[in-house]
Enzyme design. Structure first.
Site, mmCIF file in Angstrom:
data_model
loop_
_atom_site.group_PDB
_atom_site.id
_atom_site.type_symbol
_atom_site.label_atom_id
_atom_site.label_comp_id
_atom_site.label_asym_id
_atom_site.label_seq_id
_atom_site.Cartn_x
_atom_site.Cartn_y
_atom_site.Cartn_z
ATOM 1 N N GLY A 132 -20.684 -65.883 -1.820
ATOM 2 C CA GLY A 132 -19.444 -65.291 -2.299
ATOM 3 C C GLY A 132 -18.800 -64.483 -1.184
ATOM 4 N N GLN A 149 -13.503 -58.785 3.264
ATOM 5 C CA GLN A 149 -14.657 -59.012 4.152
ATOM 6 C C GLN A 149 -14.279 -59.791 5.414
ATOM 7 O OE1 GLN A 149 -17.337 -60.349 0.700
ATOM 8 N NE2 GLN A 149 -18.769 -59.378 2.119
ATOM 9 N N CYS A 155 -25.226 -59.093 0.431
ATOM 10 C CA CYS A 155 -23.806 -59.111 0.788
ATOM 11 C C CYS A 155 -23.667 -59.450 2.266
ATOM 12 C CB CYS A 155 -23.214 -57.730 0.496
ATOM 13 S SG CYS A 155 -21.459 -57.603 0.836
ATOM 14 N N LEU A 156 -22.727 -60.328 2.598
ATOM 15 C CA LEU A 156 -22.533 -60.713 4.002
ATOM 16 C C LEU A 156 -22.085 -59.528 4.861
ATOM 17 C CD1 LEU A 156 -20.871 -64.259 3.776
ATOM 18 C CD2 LEU A 156 -23.225 -63.692 4.387
ATOM 19 N N HIS A 165 -19.652 -58.465 -8.464
ATOM 20 C CA HIS A 165 -19.919 -58.035 -7.088
ATOM 21 C C HIS A 165 -18.655 -58.184 -6.227
ATOM 22 C CE1 HIS A 165 -22.542 -57.904 -3.335
ATOM 23 N NE2 HIS A 165 -21.403 -58.398 -2.863
ATOM 24 N N GLU A 166 -17.990 -59.341 -6.357
ATOM 25 C CA GLU A 166 -16.819 -59.612 -5.512
ATOM 26 C C GLU A 166 -15.608 -58.788 -5.941
ATOM 27 O OE1 GLU A 166 -17.453 -60.959 -2.844
ATOM 28 O OE2 GLU A 166 -19.304 -62.000 -3.320
ATOM 29 N N HIS A 217 -15.569 -55.458 -4.390
ATOM 30 C CA HIS A 217 -15.014 -55.444 -3.024
ATOM 31 C C HIS A 217 -13.502 -55.216 -3.056
ATOM 32 C CE1 HIS A 217 -18.320 -56.369 -0.351
ATOM 33 N NE2 HIS A 217 -18.692 -57.414 -1.048
#
Ligand code: CO
Length: 184
Positions: free
Chosen positions: A45, A50, A107-108, A149-150, A153
């Site tokens: 994701g 990001q 998370c990236l 989660h996204e 962000h």
């Protein structure tokens, strides 16, 4: 085109992203680049912030065989998911949530960190696709966790903010050590 990932504690991760108003070629380019970036980094994701773009855009590579998987954000084989299986959400709004579920998340933007996080088990979300068509989605499995989660962000939040005070302190210490040692 693969874009650079914004890594914690970059201040951009705290920005509240803006609503998308123009469903144009620029949006399509952003979505395609986000896809390339997510796949290149074996992510599941990604939110636009990001890659440094403060727009309310997120993508999720929906796992086919791992619908009831235990982990969100774990590295995976980039070749096992077709592009068609990617969910794109523009201006998503959670209209209903219910229950509780604990999942291990990653998370990236915080590579190598995995923690159990509690979120709602069920969510109903209104959003727009890349063509500007309004869509609704309901889910109570892995995807529901990924969406929450996204969306966090887009509101300037990262998952480690949901940790207990002690766990957060431990994370910050570890992260600073890793940064000093040039591991991040
Ligand atoms: Co993330």
């Amino acid at each position: 085109m693969i874009r650079e990932i914004v890594v914690y504690p970059d201040k951009r991760l705290k920005l509240i992203s803006q609503e998308v108003k123009d469903f144009d070629g620029g949006l399509c380019d952003l979505l395609d680049d986000m896809y390339d970036t997510m796949i290149a980094r074996n992510g599941v994701g990604l939110a636009a912030i990001q890659v440094g773009v403060d727009l309310r855009v997120l993508i999720i590579n929906i796992p086919l065989e791992d619908e009831d998987g235990e982990n969100y954000g774990e590295e995976r084989n980039p070749n096992d998911q077709p592009k068609d299986n990617t969910l794109e959400m523009i201006n998503p709004i959670v209209t209903h949530k219910e229950g509780h579920e604990k999942f291990q998340e990653g998370c990236l933007s915080i590579p190598g960190v995995y923690e159990d996080i509690e979120r709602a088990k069920y969510v109903k979300v209104d959003y727009y696709d890349r063509k500007g068509n309004k869509q609704t989605l309901e889910n109570s499995s892995f995807l529901a966790i990924a969406i929450q989660h996204e969306i966090d962000h887009l509101d300037g939040k990262v998952f480690i903010e949901k940790l207990s005070y002690i766990k957060r302190k431990k994370f910050e210490k570890e992260w600073k050590r890793k940064q000093k040692e040039g591991l991040i």
